[in-house]
Design a protein around this motif. Structure first.
Motif, PDB file in Angstrom:
ATOM      1  N   VAL A 120       1.462   2.897  -5.667  1.00  0.00           N
ATOM      2  CA  VAL A 120       0.714   3.423  -5.655  1.00  0.00           C
ATOM      3  C   VAL A 120      -0.579   2.499  -6.053  1.00  0.00           C
ATOM      4  CG1 VAL A 120      -1.174   5.772  -6.844  1.00  0.00           C
ATOM      5  CG2 VAL A 120       1.449   5.249  -7.093  1.00  0.00           C
ATOM      6  N   ARG A 121      -0.198   1.749  -7.073  1.00  0.00           N
ATOM      7  CA  ARG A 121      -1.041   0.556  -7.287  1.00  0.00           C
ATOM      8  C   ARG A 121      -1.931  -0.186  -6.037  1.00  0.00           C
ATOM      9  NH1 ARG A 121       0.019   1.194 -12.701  1.00  0.00           N
ATOM     10  NH2 ARG A 121      -0.934   2.242 -14.163  1.00  0.00           N
ATOM     11  N   VAL A 122      -0.387  -0.633  -5.880  1.00  0.00           N
ATOM     12  CA  VAL A 122      -0.213  -1.886  -4.336  1.00  0.00           C
ATOM     13  C   VAL A 122      -1.481  -1.290  -3.247  1.00  0.00           C
ATOM     14  CG1 VAL A 122       0.543  -3.282  -3.441  1.00  0.00           C
ATOM     15  CG2 VAL A 122       1.175  -3.585  -5.302  1.00  0.00           C
ATOM     16  N   HIS A 123      -1.072  -0.197  -3.560  1.00  0.00           N
ATOM     17  CA  HIS A 123      -1.655  -0.077  -1.441  1.00  0.00           C
ATOM     18  C   HIS A 123      -2.711   0.904  -1.916  1.00  0.00           C
ATOM     19  CE1 HIS A 123       2.946   0.591  -0.038  1.00  0.00           C
ATOM     20  NE2 HIS A 123       2.116   0.123   0.599  1.00  0.00           N
ATOM     21  N   LEU A 124      -3.265   1.168  -3.202  1.00  0.00           N
ATOM     22  CA  LEU A 124      -4.471   1.846  -3.359  1.00  0.00           C
ATOM     23  C   LEU A 124      -5.693   0.442  -3.443  1.00  0.00           C
ATOM     24  CD1 LEU A 124      -5.135   4.526  -4.366  1.00  0.00           C
ATOM     25  CD2 LEU A 124      -6.492   2.904  -6.358  1.00  0.00           C
ATOM     26  N   ALA A 125      -4.797  -0.137  -4.363  1.00  0.00           N
ATOM     27  CA  ALA A 125      -5.579  -1.736  -3.813  1.00  0.00           C
ATOM     28  C   ALA A 125      -6.078  -2.131  -2.352  1.00  0.00           C
ATOM     29  CB  ALA A 125      -5.106  -3.023  -4.534  1.00  0.00           C
ATOM     30  N   GLU A 126      -4.873  -2.022  -1.783  1.00  0.00           N
ATOM     31  CA  GLU A 126      -5.316  -1.977  -0.303  1.00  0.00           C
ATOM     32  C   GLU A 126      -6.394  -1.301   0.697  1.00  0.00           C
ATOM     33  OE1 GLU A 126      -4.635  -4.902   1.252  1.00  0.00           O
ATOM     34  OE2 GLU A 126      -3.853  -5.303  -0.408  1.00  0.00           O
ATOM     35  N   LEU A 127      -6.477  -0.143   0.105  1.00  0.00           N
ATOM     36  CA  LEU A 127      -7.361   0.494   0.230  1.00  0.00           C
ATOM     37  C   LEU A 127      -8.864   0.542   0.226  1.00  0.00           C
ATOM     38  CD1 LEU A 127      -7.268   3.423   1.412  1.00  0.00           C
ATOM     39  CD2 LEU A 127      -7.134   5.304  -0.855  1.00  0.00           C
ATOM     40  N   ARG A 128      -8.899   0.730  -1.335  1.00  0.00           N
ATOM     41  CA  ARG A 128     -10.117  -0.111  -2.099  1.00  0.00           C
ATOM     42  C   ARG A 128     -10.110  -0.771  -1.131  1.00  0.00           C
ATOM     43  NH1 ARG A 128      -8.707   0.408  -7.948  1.00  0.00           N
ATOM     44  NH2 ARG A 128      -9.338   2.532  -8.413  1.00  0.00           N
ATOM     45  N   LYS A 129      -9.760  -3.029  -0.311  1.00  0.00           N
ATOM     46  CA  LYS A 129     -10.752  -3.273  -0.404  1.00  0.00           C
ATOM     47  C   LYS A 129     -11.167  -2.427   0.964  1.00  0.00           C
ATOM     48  CE  LYS A 129      -7.678  -6.123  -1.896  1.00  0.00           C
ATOM     49  NZ  LYS A 129      -6.395  -6.858  -1.737  1.00  0.00           N
ATOM     50  N   LYS A 130     -10.826  -1.663   2.003  1.00  0.00           N
ATOM     51  CA  LYS A 130     -11.052  -1.606   3.416  1.00  0.00           C
ATOM     52  C   LYS A 130     -12.547  -0.181   3.708  1.00  0.00           C
ATOM     53  CE  LYS A 130      -6.742  -2.289   5.178  1.00  0.00           C
ATOM     54  NZ  LYS A 130      -5.604  -1.281   5.617  1.00  0.00           N
ATOM     55  N   ILE A 131     -12.502   0.607   2.175  1.00  0.00           N
ATOM     56  CA  ILE A 131     -13.727   1.698   1.734  1.00  0.00           C
ATOM     57  C   ILE A 131     -14.682   0.957   0.653  1.00  0.00           C
ATOM     58  CG2 ILE A 131     -11.810   3.573   2.872  1.00  0.00           C
ATOM     59  CD1 ILE A 131     -11.707   4.486   0.348  1.00  0.00           C
ATOM     60  N   GLU A 132     -14.280   0.286  -0.053  1.00  0.00           N
ATOM     61  CA  GLU A 132     -15.239   0.271  -1.486  1.00  0.00           C
ATOM     62  C   GLU A 132     -16.208  -0.881  -0.803  1.00  0.00           C
ATOM     63  OE1 GLU A 132     -15.952   1.736  -3.773  1.00  0.00           O
ATOM     64  OE2 GLU A 132     -13.563   2.462  -4.699  1.00  0.00           O
ATOM     65  N   ALA A 133     -16.897  -0.782  -1.058  1.00  0.00           N
ATOM     66  CA  ALA A 133     -18.745  -1.829  -1.169  1.00  0.00           C
ATOM     67  C   ALA A 133     -17.685  -3.028  -1.675  1.00  0.00           C
ATOM     68  CB  ALA A 133     -19.775  -1.293  -1.791  1.00  0.00           C
ATOM     69  N   ASP A 134     -17.641  -2.807  -2.765  1.00  0.00           N
ATOM     70  CA  ASP A 134     -17.023  -3.872  -4.043  1.00  0.00           C
ATOM     71  C   ASP A 134     -15.763  -3.337  -4.535  1.00  0.00           C
ATOM     72  OD1 ASP A 134     -16.559  -5.883  -4.943  1.00  0.00           O
ATOM     73  OD2 ASP A 134     -18.546  -5.534  -6.887  1.00  0.00           O
ATOM     74  N   PRO A 135     -14.846  -3.959  -4.024  1.00  0.00           N
ATOM     75  CA  PRO A 135     -13.200  -3.239  -4.474  1.00  0.00           C
ATOM     76  C   PRO A 135     -13.282  -4.063  -6.160  1.00  0.00           C
ATOM     77  CG  PRO A 135     -13.218  -4.975  -2.271  1.00  0.00           C
ATOM     78  CD  PRO A 135     -14.238  -4.866  -2.597  1.00  0.00           C
ATOM     79  N   ALA A 136     -14.105  -5.098  -6.365  1.00  0.00           N
ATOM     80  CA  ALA A 136     -13.344  -5.400  -7.741  1.00  0.00           C
ATOM     81  C   ALA A 136     -14.533  -4.370  -8.720  1.00  0.00           C
ATOM     82  CB  ALA A 136     -13.775  -6.322  -8.534  1.00  0.00           C
ATOM     83  N   ARG A 137     -15.386  -3.118  -8.125  1.00  0.00           N
ATOM     84  CA  ARG A 137     -15.987  -2.440  -8.771  1.00  0.00           C
ATOM     85  C   ARG A 137     -15.974  -1.345  -8.118  1.00  0.00           C
ATOM     86  NH1 ARG A 137     -21.489  -4.844 -11.627  1.00  0.00           N
ATOM     87  NH2 ARG A 137     -21.164  -3.409 -13.580  1.00  0.00           N
ATOM     88  N   PRO A 138     -15.144  -1.048  -7.891  1.00  0.00           N
ATOM     89  CA  PRO A 138     -14.942   0.678  -7.182  1.00  0.00           C
ATOM     90  C   PRO A 138     -15.671   1.702  -7.400  1.00  0.00           C
ATOM     91  CG  PRO A 138     -12.877   0.349  -8.514  1.00  0.00           C
ATOM     92  CD  PRO A 138     -13.699  -0.635  -9.009  1.00  0.00           C
ATOM     93  N   LYS A 139     -16.913   2.448  -6.759  1.00  0.00           N
ATOM     94  CA  LYS A 139     -17.316   3.153  -7.348  1.00  0.00           C
ATOM     95  C   LYS A 139     -16.991   4.689  -6.186  1.00  0.00           C
ATOM     96  CE  LYS A 139     -20.972   1.302  -8.232  1.00  0.00           C
ATOM     97  NZ  LYS A 139     -20.492   0.509 -10.158  1.00  0.00           N
ATOM     98  N   LEU A 140     -16.393   5.170  -5.210  1.00  0.00           N
ATOM     99  CA  LEU A 140     -14.872   6.029  -4.572  1.00  0.00           C
ATOM    100  C   LEU A 140     -13.923   6.704  -5.465  1.00  0.00           C
ATOM    101  CD1 LEU A 140     -15.891   7.674  -3.035  1.00  0.00           C
ATOM    102  CD2 LEU A 140     -14.794   6.679  -0.645  1.00  0.00           C
ATOM    103  N   ILE A 141     -12.907   5.390  -5.207  1.00  0.00           N
ATOM    104  CA  ILE A 141     -11.800   5.936  -6.237  1.00  0.00           C
ATOM    105  C   ILE A 141     -12.143   5.047  -7.493  1.00  0.00           C
ATOM    106  CG2 ILE A 141      -8.932   5.952  -5.769  1.00  0.00           C
ATOM    107  CD1 ILE A 141      -9.650   5.386  -3.036  1.00  0.00           C
ATOM    108  N   LEU A 142     -11.712   6.028  -8.380  1.00  0.00           N
ATOM    109  CA  LEU A 142     -12.398   5.171  -9.696  1.00  0.00           C
ATOM    110  C   LEU A 142     -10.285   5.316 -10.639  1.00  0.00           C
ATOM    111  CD1 LEU A 142     -14.829   7.467 -11.064  1.00  0.00           C
ATOM    112  CD2 LEU A 142     -15.191   5.675 -10.094  1.00  0.00           C
ATOM    113  N   THR A 143     -10.462   4.737 -10.963  1.00  0.00           N
ATOM    114  CA  THR A 143      -9.393   4.433 -11.894  1.00  0.00           C
ATOM    115  C   THR A 143      -9.304   5.008 -13.814  1.00  0.00           C
ATOM    116  OG1 THR A 143      -8.809   2.320 -11.552  1.00  0.00           O
ATOM    117  CG2 THR A 143      -7.156   2.631 -12.963  1.00  0.00           C
TER     118      THR A 143
END
Lengths: 228, 894
Positions: A194-217
């Protein structure tokens, strides 16, 4: 005002009950209060509430048992209330069928927001084919994801991950729930998938994957897709 | 009128009272010993004992018969009916079946009261103790009351008095100390006439020794004397009880002065008598007493038999309650007197010399010297009388040391060589006094080879001189009588020189042996002095004792817990169950046991207790078998080494205790600083909340809306601050209690950073936070919650100590086998020299107006270290601080 949704609060601390009573009453909810697990189950049967707020640290039984008991016959949304540092309990409660959780201490706005989400999910399961979150559009029928109008290419797993989160937008999903939904029941222990794929997903859909605004941990629990 | 007690009235001394109370308290806890005491067999002790026991049984007391001999007497046997009888233990000894008290069964059964006939009984070989009275001591120590019987002739200190009266020497004796330990002594008495009648009627069972001497023993006169002795002994006890009572009641002074009795002990058989006399005198005076032996450094040699007897005497003295002192000195009298003065001895007991006056003239009289130098010490001379038992060992001359064959050859060859040389010299030039050459040879032989060869050389020299040099030559005839004197001189010189040389050599050997002993002791103590742990000390002890006695040694310790082996030499040596049992016994009783001792002599090992003032802390076991038992001297050595080890172990133990105490003190200090920090940090937000809330509650002065919302905002802020603080405290507590066990999962660093930034969104509002994570960072195997906490604390810390709106950078890369994460700011940097201290609890940076308990960074350090990582605080190039976390990367990624 009296026609507002019925909320069952199972909580043994009088001060907590007082604060929740005051705030929910002001927002038009009708509150039924129970101070023990046993009373909670009884009142749930007699009052048929639309939301249950359940404290995990009850004097006579833990909230987990109450959740399991309620789930035997009811699909009422259950929001678990618990203290920080008890993440495992929360995960257990969520896996046992609770819908969401709040960490004490919490603000009343947070509580109201969670209740709104729970009530909405209960009222209409997400069957709409098109979902929108900010600049992200998700077409469940066509299996297309657009960001700012541009199609985002997702792997099948990333898509299933996003779709599952989106269908339960606003609600916390545990690692185990995501795993068994996206990978199937056999993979329940491999939380790093989950973590690995979610990180990949964030890179594609978040403006700043390091500071996600959409999918929150949700630390120690899982993830939540932010609504609206 | 007796309203006020007169000041002159004697009052009990509080110290005495206190002692009395504690003695009584001990006695209350201690098991009770009652002795039925009689003057001869057949007076009815056993009968009386059973009678009393039956009465107790009727009162529902828990009474068990351990060993009672009814000797087939009907009336006595009838009394045991209905009493619980402990089954006897069967032992086989040289084909004979023997029955003995089953001590272990008795200890296991643990009745309130055990009946045990014949206190003076000698146990069958193979029993734990050689004497029954030792069984009794153990039973009492185990808290079991004991009733037993005893005849007067078995009392150690009365033994020879009885022997004098009756002419029967009784070998089975009981030390007086056990009689003194008895809580009650009941005299069982009948008139001698009646006893004689019972004897005639065959109602008296007699032990073998007395049966053989029955005509001598059971004479009316003897019985009267024995009865008097028994009555007197009992009366003495009563006296003591009365005196104790008087002391308690504060009735005058009981004894004029503190008397101390000292008995001078030697190997002579008469010394035993002297010791008993000393014990009687000491008992009569209620004085402490000591038995002193001076090992002369002068050459008088002691035979092995003498040595054995001396040790027996010292043991006897010890069993009679004497303090045994061993001294060494060139002058016995001086050593005795010196010790007597030092120990405040008031009376000395010396044996009456048995040798002739001539001996005294020649060698000086010990008695004379002692009496002359005694000053104000009373010297009692006790007849060191005739020795009724012929003592073979005594009449034998001390065995001369054996010279090796080579010495004899040397003694024979030297005169021959000398003769050759002398003949040669005479050929060259006529020298008159050639006998001097022979003298030289004799002296040389004496010095080199000892006395025997010297005498041989002297004889040969005389013969050769006579044959070759004394006219008429080549015959043994002597023409001039003058030469006879020369011969005598040569002999005399050989004898004297040989004796002197032998003496020097023996002293040398003894010195070497002593040197070895002190050497071993010194080596052990030196090594023990630097040991820091109990195990180290135990290991040194085992090694030193094993090498000193050339046998495997095991050290067992029992601090708090059960006795367990702590060290062994050679490493790996273990004790089997039987030896462990011996060790256990020694640890419990604080007395040596095992091979060559009175207790469990059949064991393969000899065990010495490691005694400290607070009791035995362990045992040294020396696995001697199949070697012979230790000599008395060696055992003394073993006990000395054990004592040395015990005090070292105690020291180490106390040091550990002290360390623990200082740690506790430190913890205490920490706790108080925690309390002060926490009380301040908890109270400040609470005060703000209370203030704001009460202002809002106050309905008498309605607030404008703006102020209301400001107050409400402060309540929310302060509550959050409180929540953070409590969270930190809980984390710290968990970290310190060791309850924090990272639940590791595979996590991308990105997620941790993202989650942390989200959590701090409000706090970092408006700050530029730059995150640059190197591409392809491996997954970390960490506890996601804890590691996120680390990042949160670091970011919070940066936000707290740097000006608002100043940037924070998060940077991560792989360096070798670690992922390095930097959290950098542009604030004031780390205070000078505080790069370590910032990770200490309750340390707070110098910036003013910064709140917090100083726990954030210590928590980070604790968590990072729990993950096997490191965290350091560095100054950043261009100003500011960098907190660098380095976490190990697992070699295998999932």
């Amino acid at each position: 005002m009296t026609a507002g949704p019925v909320v069952l609060l199972v909580e043994d601390e009088p001060e907590m009950r007082r604060f929740i009573r005051a705030s929910l009453g002001a927002h038009g909810y009708r509150l039924v209060e129970a101070t023990t697990a046993e009373e909670g189950v009884l009142l749930a049967r007699s009052h048929n509430p639309e939301v249950v707020l359940l404290d995990l640290g009850l004097p006579d039984a833990d909230g987990l048992q109450v959740t399991a008991k309620l789930r035997e016959w009811s699909k009422v949304p259950i929001i678990v209330l618990s203290a920080r540092g008890r993440e495992e309990d929360k995960v257990k409660a969520l896996d046992a069928g609770a819908d969401d959780y709040l960490t004490k201490p919490f603000g009343v706005n947070e509580l109201l927001a969670r209740m709104r989400v729970a009530l909405r999910h209960a009222a209409q399961p997400a069957t709409e084919p098109k979902l929108t979150f900010g600049d992200l559009e998700l077409d469940l029928e066509k299996r297309v994801v657009l960001r700012g109008g541009v199609e985002v290419h997702l792997t099948p797993i990333e898509y299933r991950l996003l779709a599952y989160l989106a269908q339960h937008a606003g609600k916390v999903l545990t690692h185990r729930q995501i795993l068994s939904e996206v990978w199937g029941p056999g993979a329940a222990h491999h939380t790093h998938y989950v973590r690995v794929h979610l990180a990949e997903l964030r890179k594609k859909i978040e403006a700043d994957p390091a500071r996600p605004k959409l999918i929150l941990t949700e630390p120690g629990v899982g993830y939540r897709l932010r609504e609206g | 009128m007796r309203s006020v007690p007169s000041m002159t009235e004697p009052r009990p001394d509080p110290d005495v009272l206190l002692k009395r109370i504690s003695a009584e308290a001990t006695r209350e806890r201690r098991a009770k010993l009652k002795i039925f005491f009689g003057f001869a067999p057949g007076v009815g002790k056993t009968y009386r004992m059973l009678q009393v026991a039956r009465e107790l049984v009727d009162q529902k007391a828990d009474v068990v018969v351990g060993a009672v001999e009814t000797h087939g007497r009907y009336d006595t046997g009838a009394l045991t009916l209905g009493l619980e009888i402990l089954p006897k233990k069967r032992l086989e000894h040289r084909g004979k079946q023997l029955e003995e008290l089953d001590l272990d069964a008795a200890l296991a059964r643990k009745p309130k009261l055990l009946l045990l006939d014949e206190l003076a009984h000698t146990n069958a070989p193979g029993s734990r103790h050689s004497k029954r009275w030792q069984d009794v001591v153990e039973l009492l120590d185990a808290g079991i009351d004991v009733y037993t019987t005893l005849n007067v002739q078995h009392v150690e200190s009365l033994n020879d008095v009885v022997a004098q009266i009756t002419g029967v020497q009784v070998r089975e004796t009981v030390p007086d100390s056990i009689l003194e330990r008895a809580d009650e002594v009941e005299l069982v008495d009948i008139a001698p006439e009646e006893l004689l009648t019972r004897l005639k009627e065959g109602k008296v069972y007699l032990p073998d020794q007395i049966a053989r001497a029955v005509s001598g023993f059971f004479q009316r006169g003897n019985l009267l004397a024995l009865r008097e002795l028994a009555l007197r002994r009992t009366a003495e006890r009563v006296d003591v009880d009365v005196l104790a009572w008087r002391e308690q009641q504060g009735v005058a002074r009981t004894w004029p002065a503190n008397e101390r009795v000292m008995v001078c002990v030697g190997p002579a058989p008469a010394s035993a008598r002297l010791i008993r006399a000393g014990r009687r005198m000491a008992a009569g005076l209620r004085a402490p007493w000591s038995a002193v032996w001076v090992e002369s450094l002068a050459p008088a040699r002691m035979s092995q038999a003498d040595r054995t007897r001396l040790e027996q005497h010292l043991k006897l003295a010890e069993s009679l309650g004497a303090q045994v002192v061993r001294l060494a000195g060139t002058s016995v009298a001086d050593a005795l007197l010196q010790h007597a003065r030092k120990a405040n001895v008031t009376r000395m007991l010396v044996g009456k010399p048995t040798h002739s006056r001539l001996w005294d003239r020649l060698r000086g009289s010990l008695l004379d010297e002692v009496v002359r130098g005694s000053g104000d010490i009373d010297v009692h001379v006790i007849s060191g009388d005739e020795d009724r038992r012929p003592d073979a060992a005594r009449t034998q001359p001390a065995e001369p040391e054996k010279a090796p064959a080579s010495a004899w050859v040397g003694g024979a060859v030297l005169p021959v060589v000398t003769t050759g040389v002398a003949l040669g010299i005479r050929l060259l030039l006529p020298v008159p006094d050639l006998e001097m050459l022979y003298l030289l040879a004799v002296i040389f032989t004496a010095v080199r080879f000892g006395r025997g060869p010297a005498i041989l050389a002297a004889a040969l020299s005389v013969a050769a001189y006579d044959f070759f040099f004394v006219p008429p030559s080549h015959t043994f005839a002597v023409a001039d009588a003058r030469y006879l004197l020369t011969f005598v001189m040569m002999f005399g010189v050989g004898l004297v020189a040989g004796t002197l040389a032998a003496r020097i050599r023996r002293q040398e050997r003894e010195a070497v042996a002593r040197e070895e002993r002190t050497g071993a002791l010194y080596a052990l103590s030196r090594e023990l002095a630097i040991t820091a742990s109990e195990l180290e000390a135990a290991a040194s002890t085992a090694r030193h004792i094993a090498t000193s006695f050339d046998a495997p040694a095991v050290v067992l310790l029992k601090y708090g817990g059960p006795l367990a082996p702590a060290a062994a030499w050679p490493i790996g040596t273990t004790l089997d169950a039987a030896e462990l049992a011996v060790a256990q016994w020694v640890a419990e009783h604080g007395r040596p046991a095992g091979l060559g001792t009175d207790t469990l002599p059949g064991a393969k090992a000899v065990c010495a207790p490691l005694k400290t003032p607070s009791g035995p802390i362990g045992v040294v076991a020396l696995l001697l078998a199949p070697k012979p038992a230790l000599s008395a001297e060696q055992r003394g050595m073993l006990e000395t080494l054990a004592a040395q080890a015990a005090s070292a172990l105690e020291r180490v133990h106390l040091a550990a205790d002290a360390e623990a105490a200082s740690l506790r003190a430190k913890t205490e200090e920490l706790r108080s600083s925690l309390l002060s920090a926490v009380s301040h940090d908890l109270r400040t937000p609470l005060a703000a909340i209370t203030g704001a809330a009460t202002t809002l509650k106050d309905a008498s002065a309605p607030l404008p809306e703006a102020e209301r919302s400001e107050l409400i905002g402060s309540i929310v802020d302060e509550a959050e601050r409180l929540e953070r603080l409590v969270g930190n405290l809980l984390d710290m507590t968990r970290l310190e209690s060791g309850a924090l066990e990272p639940k590791r999962e595979w996590v991308p660093l990105e997620e941790l950073v993202g989650s942390a930034l989200n959590r701090l969104e409000a706090k970092l509002a408006g700050r530029p936070v730059k995150v640059s994570l190197a591409a392809g960072l491996p997954l970390l195997k960490v506890d996601p919650l804890l590691m996120e906490q680390v990042l949160i604390n670091l970011l919070e810390n940066a936000a707290k100590y740097t000006p608002a709106l100043s940037p924070i950078d998060i940077d991560a890369r792989v360096v070798e086998d670690r992922v390095v994460v930097d959290v950098a700011d542009r604030g004031p940097g780390i205070p000078q020299g505080a790069s370590e201290r910032v990770f200490e609890k309750f340390y707070r940076g110098p910036s003013r107006g910064v709140s917090g308990a100083g726990l954030g960074l210590p928590i980070c350090k604790g968590i990072v270290e729990a993950h096997g990582g490191t965290i350091v605080a560095l100054d950043r190039d261009g100003g500011g601080a960098v907190f660098r976390v380095a976490l190990p990367v697992p070699k295998e990624q999932p």
